[in-house]
Design a protein around this motif. Structure first.
Motif, PDB file in Angstrom:
ATOM      1  N   PRO A 262     116.909 -49.544  25.814  1.00  0.00           N
ATOM      2  CA  PRO A 262     117.306 -48.488  24.876  1.00  0.00           C
ATOM      3  C   PRO A 262     116.440 -48.446  23.633  1.00  0.00           C
ATOM      4  O   PRO A 262     116.463 -47.448  22.902  1.00  0.00           O
ATOM      5  N   PHE A 263     115.668 -49.493  23.398  1.00  0.00           N
ATOM      6  CA  PHE A 263     114.760 -49.493  22.256  1.00  0.00           C
ATOM      7  C   PHE A 263     113.455 -48.770  22.573  1.00  0.00           C
ATOM      8  O   PHE A 263     112.630 -48.571  21.684  1.00  0.00           O
ATOM      9  N   GLY A 264     113.262 -48.404  23.828  1.00  0.00           N
ATOM     10  CA  GLY A 264     112.048 -47.696  24.220  1.00  0.00           C
ATOM     11  C   GLY A 264     112.139 -46.214  23.914  1.00  0.00           C
ATOM     12  O   GLY A 264     113.103 -45.718  23.342  1.00  0.00           O
ATOM     13  N   GLY A 265     111.127 -45.482  24.326  1.00  0.00           N
ATOM     14  CA  GLY A 265     111.076 -44.047  24.094  1.00  0.00           C
ATOM     15  C   GLY A 265     109.780 -43.479  24.610  1.00  0.00           C
ATOM     16  O   GLY A 265     108.792 -44.205  24.735  1.00  0.00           O
ATOM     17  N   LYS A 266     109.784 -42.211  24.918  1.00  0.00           N
ATOM     18  CA  LYS A 266     108.621 -41.567  25.525  1.00  0.00           C
ATOM     19  C   LYS A 266     107.905 -40.595  24.591  1.00  0.00           C
ATOM     20  O   LYS A 266     106.993 -39.888  25.001  1.00  0.00           O
ATOM     21  N   ARG A 267     108.338 -40.503  23.340  1.00  0.00           N
ATOM     22  CA  ARG A 267     107.710 -39.681  22.291  1.00  0.00           C
ATOM     23  C   ARG A 267     107.839 -38.186  22.532  1.00  0.00           C
ATOM     24  O   ARG A 267     107.200 -37.391  21.829  1.00  0.00           O
ATOM     25  N   GLN A 268     108.664 -37.769  23.455  1.00  0.00           N
ATOM     26  CA  GLN A 268     108.786 -36.335  23.698  1.00  0.00           C
ATOM     27  C   GLN A 268     109.557 -35.624  22.587  1.00  0.00           C
ATOM     28  O   GLN A 268     109.270 -34.472  22.262  1.00  0.00           O
ATOM     29  N   VAL A 269     110.536 -36.296  21.992  1.00  0.00           N
ATOM     30  CA  VAL A 269     111.248 -35.733  20.836  1.00  0.00           C
ATOM     31  C   VAL A 269     110.280 -35.554  19.674  1.00  0.00           C
ATOM     32  O   VAL A 269     110.275 -34.522  18.988  1.00  0.00           O
ATOM     33  N   PHE A 282     108.697 -39.742  12.279  1.00  0.00           N
ATOM     34  CA  PHE A 282     107.996 -41.027  12.293  1.00  0.00           C
ATOM     35  C   PHE A 282     108.999 -42.178  12.263  1.00  0.00           C
ATOM     36  O   PHE A 282     109.039 -42.992  11.352  1.00  0.00           O
ATOM     37  N   ALA A 283     109.826 -42.219  13.305  1.00  0.00           N
ATOM     38  CA  ALA A 283     110.778 -43.312  13.493  1.00  0.00           C
ATOM     39  C   ALA A 283     111.068 -43.399  14.981  1.00  0.00           C
ATOM     40  O   ALA A 283     110.605 -42.559  15.772  1.00  0.00           O
ATOM     41  N   GLY A 284     111.819 -44.404  15.393  1.00  0.00           N
ATOM     42  CA  GLY A 284     112.206 -44.509  16.782  1.00  0.00           C
ATOM     43  C   GLY A 284     113.031 -43.303  17.204  1.00  0.00           C
ATOM     44  O   GLY A 284     113.904 -42.838  16.459  1.00  0.00           O
ATOM     45  N   ARG A 286     115.403 -42.855  19.330  1.00  0.00           N
ATOM     46  CA  ARG A 286     116.849 -43.026  19.473  1.00  0.00           C
ATOM     47  C   ARG A 286     117.544 -42.810  18.134  1.00  0.00           C
ATOM     48  O   ARG A 286     118.722 -42.450  18.091  1.00  0.00           O
ATOM     49  N   HIS A 287     116.826 -43.028  17.026  1.00  0.00           N
ATOM     50  CA  HIS A 287     117.363 -42.719  15.703  1.00  0.00           C
ATOM     51  C   HIS A 287     117.159 -41.245  15.352  1.00  0.00           C
ATOM     52  O   HIS A 287     118.070 -40.604  14.815  1.00  0.00           O
ATOM     53  N   ILE A 288     115.990 -40.714  15.627  1.00  0.00           N
ATOM     54  CA  ILE A 288     115.686 -39.333  15.256  1.00  0.00           C
ATOM     55  C   ILE A 288     116.703 -38.364  15.832  1.00  0.00           C
ATOM     56  O   ILE A 288     117.161 -37.434  15.158  1.00  0.00           O
ATOM     57  N   VAL A 289     117.095 -38.574  17.096  1.00  0.00           N
ATOM     58  CA  VAL A 289     117.992 -37.607  17.743  1.00  0.00           C
ATOM     59  C   VAL A 289     119.364 -37.574  17.105  1.00  0.00           C
ATOM     60  O   VAL A 289     120.102 -36.591  17.258  1.00  0.00           O
ATOM     61  N   GLU A 290     119.728 -38.602  16.366  1.00  0.00           N
ATOM     62  CA  GLU A 290     121.039 -38.596  15.727  1.00  0.00           C
ATOM     63  C   GLU A 290     121.022 -37.737  14.457  1.00  0.00           C
ATOM     64  O   GLU A 290     122.083 -37.335  13.978  1.00  0.00           O
ATOM     65  N   TYR A 291     119.852 -37.463  13.926  1.00  0.00           N
ATOM     66  CA  TYR A 291     119.703 -36.564  12.787  1.00  0.00           C
ATOM     67  C   TYR A 291     119.367 -35.147  13.258  1.00  0.00           C
ATOM     68  O   TYR A 291     119.901 -34.169  12.741  1.00  0.00           O
ATOM     69  N   ALA A 292     118.439 -35.054  14.188  1.00  0.00           N
ATOM     70  CA  ALA A 292     118.050 -33.767  14.779  1.00  0.00           C
ATOM     71  C   ALA A 292     118.737 -33.688  16.140  1.00  0.00           C
ATOM     72  O   ALA A 292     118.122 -33.915  17.179  1.00  0.00           O
ATOM     73  N   ASN A 293     120.032 -33.389  16.133  1.00  0.00           N
ATOM     74  CA  ASN A 293     120.834 -33.697  17.306  1.00  0.00           C
ATOM     75  C   ASN A 293     120.903 -32.585  18.352  1.00  0.00           C
ATOM     76  O   ASN A 293     121.807 -32.572  19.188  1.00  0.00           O
ATOM     77  N   LEU A 303     120.048 -36.049  27.037  1.00  0.00           N
ATOM     78  CA  LEU A 303     119.324 -37.023  26.233  1.00  0.00           C
ATOM     79  C   LEU A 303     118.174 -37.634  27.021  1.00  0.00           C
ATOM     80  O   LEU A 303     117.037 -37.744  26.522  1.00  0.00           O
ATOM     81  N   ASN A 304     118.456 -38.037  28.252  1.00  0.00           N
ATOM     82  CA  ASN A 304     117.426 -38.678  29.079  1.00  0.00           C
ATOM     83  C   ASN A 304     116.264 -37.750  29.371  1.00  0.00           C
ATOM     84  O   ASN A 304     115.136 -38.202  29.576  1.00  0.00           O
ATOM     85  N   ARG A 305     116.522 -36.446  29.408  1.00  0.00           N
ATOM     86  CA  ARG A 305     115.442 -35.481  29.655  1.00  0.00           C
ATOM     87  C   ARG A 305     114.273 -35.709  28.705  1.00  0.00           C
ATOM     88  O   ARG A 305     113.110 -35.554  29.079  1.00  0.00           O
ATOM     89  N   TRP A 306     114.593 -36.124  27.476  1.00  0.00           N
ATOM     90  CA  TRP A 306     113.570 -36.302  26.453  1.00  0.00           C
ATOM     91  C   TRP A 306     113.026 -37.720  26.400  1.00  0.00           C
ATOM     92  O   TRP A 306     112.270 -38.069  25.492  1.00  0.00           O
TER      93      TRP A 306
END
Length: 484
Positions: A262-269, A282-284, A286-293, A303-306
């Motif tokens: 869950p700490f990973g990410g694909k940078r699509q967001v 410019f953050a992980g 998994r955090h960004i999506v909680e602000y730009a939801n 969520l997984n799509r991204w």
């Protein structure tokens, strides 16, 4: 970037005799990392480890003194454990804050209860229903810590690592406006490493994190950049090209992410928001999506799509158990000789900051401090994240400019939530806290009555950690079916 006039000025550290008070000294990850960094530093001194779990603090003190006996330790530190906050803080030069409640009694509710109402939060650590409740059960403790700092070591440099960093650091200043407090986070450091990898791959550079400089601005876990350089080379044209590439337009399925942390990410967001707004988050992710939801809609598949994976309540609970955790260090096994120990740096920047404060080389890094003009367009007072210039006895935020109007609007909305909850905490007003909860973008997906039900359910589940809130007289709870 230019320095602005509002700086925090405090005592100059004596590298030969530093007293550090560590609040949360039983930490299974941060303290063992700090021990190693201090052992390899140019400082000597004493670390007082304070924790409600005195046994855990004593274990870390034993580990710290054990590390000091190693031949490859270059510094001279002594570690002491204490169950008295006052004793830990008295005369301290540096105060470190890193605390957490048992996730099985807190985080699991932050994740699972909103999910029952259709809010599929990714991590629930900083904002959204879970992040707000994490703040509500933490703010008053940190106001009490700030009051003790004012009494026992008012000139100390205070570094807060506890999430949610912006709520908690703001609470310190709300109680003690003259505190020399800085919120710390390594998300920006990690992202600088990502840009170093991009520069290495696409520009044939042999780049490291330290080679990358950015103009960072925002609030913690929702930071953005509009400039990026690697060893003097402007990376922005490359990033503009990459955002339109095939690499930046990938989609994923739950099966694709099954083995991803869950700490990973694909940078699509990141690429999507860069395309939409012209500045780069410019953050992980998994955090960004909680602000730009926008990216939370559609549940797991959405969520997984991204390329973002939800942190589950099961994962949170395992993180609390050393034998099952993927993150925590293994102090007991090291001490018992059951696991090989190698003394190495953590890669965090705290020691670089301390060296600069003691008169060493000037250092620039990202920090969280009250806005005094370092970000244009946002109100003064709330805690924001930008770069800062650190030098002898001073931490001076750097002017970072403003934002395009849409991004400024997103950030200011979250600031309004944070400030409303901070205001509510002054007298434990749960109804005002609910107003801050209600304007959160994740909560705004619900009807107001259902939002009140969600709020009441979280209150009921975490009531033991909310003693400072006036639950008995809260009007918001009267209209719900929840037995609080």
């Amino acid at each position: 970037m230019e320095a602005i006039s509002k700086a925090k000025r405090g005592q100059r550290l004596d590298s030969d005799d530093v007293t550090i008070a560590y609040v949360g000294g039983g930490s299974r990850q941060w303290v063992p990392n700090l021990v190693q960094d201090l052992a390899l530093s140019e400082f000597d001194g004493t670390v007082r480890l304070y924790d409600l779990d005195v046994e855990a603090a004593e274990r870390n003190a034993e580990f710290g003194n054990w590390v000091q006996d190693r031949e490859d330790a270059t510094a001279d530190w002594t570690y002491e454990a204490t169950g008295s906050l006052d004793a830990a803080l008295e005369g301290a030069d540096v105060v470190l804050l890193s605390t957490q409640y048992n996730p099985a009694e807190t985080f699991v509710h932050d994740l699972d209860i909103p999910k029952e109402h259709g809010i599929y939060g990714a991590v629930a650590a900083t904002i959204g229903p879970g992040g707000i409740f994490r703040a509500m059960r933490t703010i008053h403790d940190y106001k009490r810590i700030a009051a003790r700092v004012r009494e026992h070591c008012p000139d100390a440099w205070v570094f807060n690592f506890t999430n949610p960093v912006h709520f908690v650091t703001r609470a310190l200043y709300d109680e003690f406006p003259d505190i020399n407090a800085v919120g710390m986070c390594h998300e920006v450091l990690h992202q600088r490493g990502v840009l170093a990898d991009i520069a290495s791959e696409h520009l044939d550079m042999d780049a490291e994190r330290e080679d990358v400089s950015v103009n960072v601005k925002g609030i913690n876990h929702f930071t953005w950049i509009d400039e990026a350089y690697c060893d003097g080379v402007d990376l922005w044209p490359l990033l503009e090209d990459l955002k339109d590439s095939e690499e930046a337009h990938r989609e994923f399925t739950p099966e694709d992410l099954e083995d991803m942390s869950p700490f990973g990410g694909k940078r699509q967001v990141t690429w999507e928001l860069f395309r939409r707004f012209g500045v780069m988050p410019f953050a992980g992710e998994r955090h960004i999506v909680e602000y730009a939801n926008w990216f939370l809609h559609g549940g797991k598949e959405g969520l997984n799509r991204w390329g973002v994976k939800r942190t589950t309540s099961e994962f949170r609970s395992k993180h609390w158990t050393p034998s099952e955790s993927e993150q925590t260090t293994d102090v007991e096994a090291w001490l018992a000789g059951e696991k090989e120990f190698t003394l190495e740096s953590s890669g965090e920047v705290l020691l670089d900051i301390l060296e600069a404060l003691s008169g060493g080389d000037t250092f620039v890094t990202n920090v969280n401090m009250p806005n005094r003009g370092q970000i244009e367009g946002l109100e003064h007072g709330p805690v924001v994240e930008t770069n800062a210039l650190v030098r002898a006895s001073e931490i001076r935020p750097l002017a970072a400019g403003g934002f395009p109007r849409p991004v400024e609007s997103l950030i200011q909305g979250h600031i309004d939530t944070i400030e409303t909850v901070i205001e509510a905490a002054r007298d434990g007003d749960l109804d005002t806290a609910f107003e801050g909860f209600l304007i959160d973008p994740q909560v705004r997906t619900l009807q107001t009555e259902e939002a009140a039900e969600l709020f009441a359910e979280l209150i009921a589940a975490e009531k033991d950690y909310l003693d400072d809130w006036n639950v008995a007289d809260a009007d918001v709870l009267d209209g719900t079916d929840v037995d609080v």
